[in-house]
Design a protein around this motif. Sequence first.
Motif, PDB file in Angstrom:
ATOM      1  N   PRO A 284     -28.128  54.871  41.136  1.00  0.00           N
ATOM      2  CA  PRO A 284     -29.392  54.768  41.871  1.00  0.00           C
ATOM      3  C   PRO A 284     -29.422  53.482  42.689  1.00  0.00           C
ATOM      4  O   PRO A 284     -28.948  52.445  42.249  1.00  0.00           O
ATOM      5  N   LEU A 285     -29.951  53.586  43.884  1.00  0.00           N
ATOM      6  CA  LEU A 285     -30.148  52.391  44.702  1.00  0.00           C
ATOM      7  C   LEU A 285     -31.386  51.673  44.192  1.00  0.00           C
ATOM      8  O   LEU A 285     -32.392  52.306  43.882  1.00  0.00           O
ATOM      9  N   TRP A 286     -31.325  50.366  44.090  1.00  0.00           N
ATOM     10  CA  TRP A 286     -32.425  49.577  43.540  1.00  0.00           C
ATOM     11  C   TRP A 286     -33.532  49.448  44.571  1.00  0.00           C
ATOM     12  O   TRP A 286     -33.285  49.119  45.733  1.00  0.00           O
ATOM     13  N   GLU A 287     -34.730  49.738  44.164  1.00  0.00           N
ATOM     14  CA  GLU A 287     -35.909  49.617  45.028  1.00  0.00           C
ATOM     15  C   GLU A 287     -36.351  48.160  45.064  1.00  0.00           C
ATOM     16  O   GLU A 287     -36.738  47.610  44.031  1.00  0.00           O
ATOM     17  N   PRO A 288     -36.298  47.491  46.220  1.00  0.00           N
ATOM     18  CA  PRO A 288     -36.658  46.071  46.292  1.00  0.00           C
ATOM     19  C   PRO A 288     -38.060  45.761  45.775  1.00  0.00           C
ATOM     20  O   PRO A 288     -38.300  44.679  45.258  1.00  0.00           O
ATOM     21  N   SER A 289     -38.960  46.724  45.869  1.00  0.00           N
ATOM     22  CA  SER A 289     -40.325  46.493  45.382  1.00  0.00           C
ATOM     23  C   SER A 289     -40.367  46.326  43.862  1.00  0.00           C
ATOM     24  O   SER A 289     -41.361  45.849  43.317  1.00  0.00           O
ATOM     25  N   ARG A 290     -39.286  46.677  43.182  1.00  0.00           N
ATOM     26  CA  ARG A 290     -39.226  46.533  41.720  1.00  0.00           C
ATOM     27  C   ARG A 290     -38.809  45.129  41.301  1.00  0.00           C
ATOM     28  O   ARG A 290     -38.684  44.843  40.130  1.00  0.00           O
ATOM     29  N   GLY A 291     -38.548  44.269  42.269  1.00  0.00           N
ATOM     30  CA  GLY A 291     -38.150  42.904  41.946  1.00  0.00           C
ATOM     31  C   GLY A 291     -36.657  42.726  42.088  1.00  0.00           C
ATOM     32  O   GLY A 291     -35.965  43.573  42.643  1.00  0.00           O
ATOM     33  N   PRO A 292     -36.149  41.595  41.577  1.00  0.00           N
ATOM     34  CA  PRO A 292     -34.711  41.317  41.693  1.00  0.00           C
ATOM     35  C   PRO A 292     -33.877  42.348  40.934  1.00  0.00           C
ATOM     36  O   PRO A 292     -34.304  42.891  39.924  1.00  0.00           O
ATOM     37  N   LEU A 293     -32.695  42.572  41.433  1.00  0.00           N
ATOM     38  CA  LEU A 293     -31.755  43.493  40.795  1.00  0.00           C
ATOM     39  C   LEU A 293     -31.322  42.922  39.450  1.00  0.00           C
ATOM     40  O   LEU A 293     -30.786  41.813  39.396  1.00  0.00           O
TER      41      LEU A 293
ATOM     42  N   ALA B   2     -29.120  42.067  36.191  1.00  0.00           N
ATOM     43  CA  ALA B   2     -27.689  41.774  36.081  1.00  0.00           C
ATOM     44  C   ALA B   2     -26.886  43.006  35.671  1.00  0.00           C
ATOM     45  O   ALA B   2     -25.786  43.236  36.183  1.00  0.00           O
ATOM     46  N   ALA B   3     -27.415  43.804  34.747  1.00  0.00           N
ATOM     47  CA  ALA B   3     -26.689  44.994  34.282  1.00  0.00           C
ATOM     48  C   ALA B   3     -26.511  46.005  35.407  1.00  0.00           C
ATOM     49  O   ALA B   3     -25.459  46.643  35.528  1.00  0.00           O
ATOM     50  N   GLU B   4     -27.543  46.162  36.235  1.00  0.00           N
ATOM     51  CA  GLU B   4     -27.448  47.097  37.362  1.00  0.00           C
ATOM     52  C   GLU B   4     -26.462  46.575  38.407  1.00  0.00           C
ATOM     53  O   GLU B   4     -25.689  47.339  38.987  1.00  0.00           O
ATOM     54  N   ALA B   5     -26.483  45.268  38.651  1.00  0.00           N
ATOM     55  CA  ALA B   5     -25.552  44.668  39.601  1.00  0.00           C
ATOM     56  C   ALA B   5     -24.109  44.855  39.126  1.00  0.00           C
ATOM     57  O   ALA B   5     -23.214  45.170  39.921  1.00  0.00           O
ATOM     58  N   LEU B   6     -23.880  44.691  37.821  1.00  0.00           N
ATOM     59  CA  LEU B   6     -22.546  44.882  37.251  1.00  0.00           C
ATOM     60  C   LEU B   6     -22.073  46.316  37.473  1.00  0.00           C
ATOM     61  O   LEU B   6     -20.933  46.551  37.875  1.00  0.00           O
TER      62      LEU B   6
END
Length: 147
Positions: A112-121, A123-127
Motif C-alpha cells: 500500500p502507498l502511504w497516505e501523507p495525511s496519516r503522518g510520517p511513514l 519505520a516498518a512500512e519504510a523497511l
Amino acid sequence: RFPLRALHNLNLSRDDALRELSGPFKRQHGGALVVICTPRAHWASSVAKEHAAALLAIQRETGVQVVAGTAPAPGLPEASGGLDVEVARLVSDLAMGFEGSELRPGLLGELPLWEPSRGPLPAAEALAIRACVEAQRQTGAALALSG
C-alpha cells in the motif's frame, strides 16, 4: 468482480474457487490469469502450505494460471533482521518459491502507498517498501502498489 462487495469473498474456499474459475469466470473473462497478492508471512505456516498446494491444484484443474505475490508482512517490526535479510527473503521467494511449497511468486507486493495525511511513514512500512524496491532492482520482478 468486486471482492469487498460480499464478506464471503474474503474467505474463498477451494470448492468455491474451483466452481468460480471453471464456470462464470472462464465464460465471462476467458479465465487466463488470477493474481494473488498475499504477504509472505501468510505463506509461512502449515496452513499456508496447504493454501499453496490448493492454489497449484486449482491451477491444474481449471487451466487458469495463478500468480502469487510476495512482500514483507504489513507492520513488520524492524527487529525482523533488517533490510538485507528482508531483501534476501524476497529474492529467495522469487527464485526458489515459498518455503515448503512448489508455489513460486511472480511479483513483489502488493504494497500500500502511504497516505501523507496519516503522518510520517512508520519505520516498518519504510523497511517493507525499501526491501521490495531493492528486490525488484535485483530481480527485475514486477512490483505491485496500491492506494
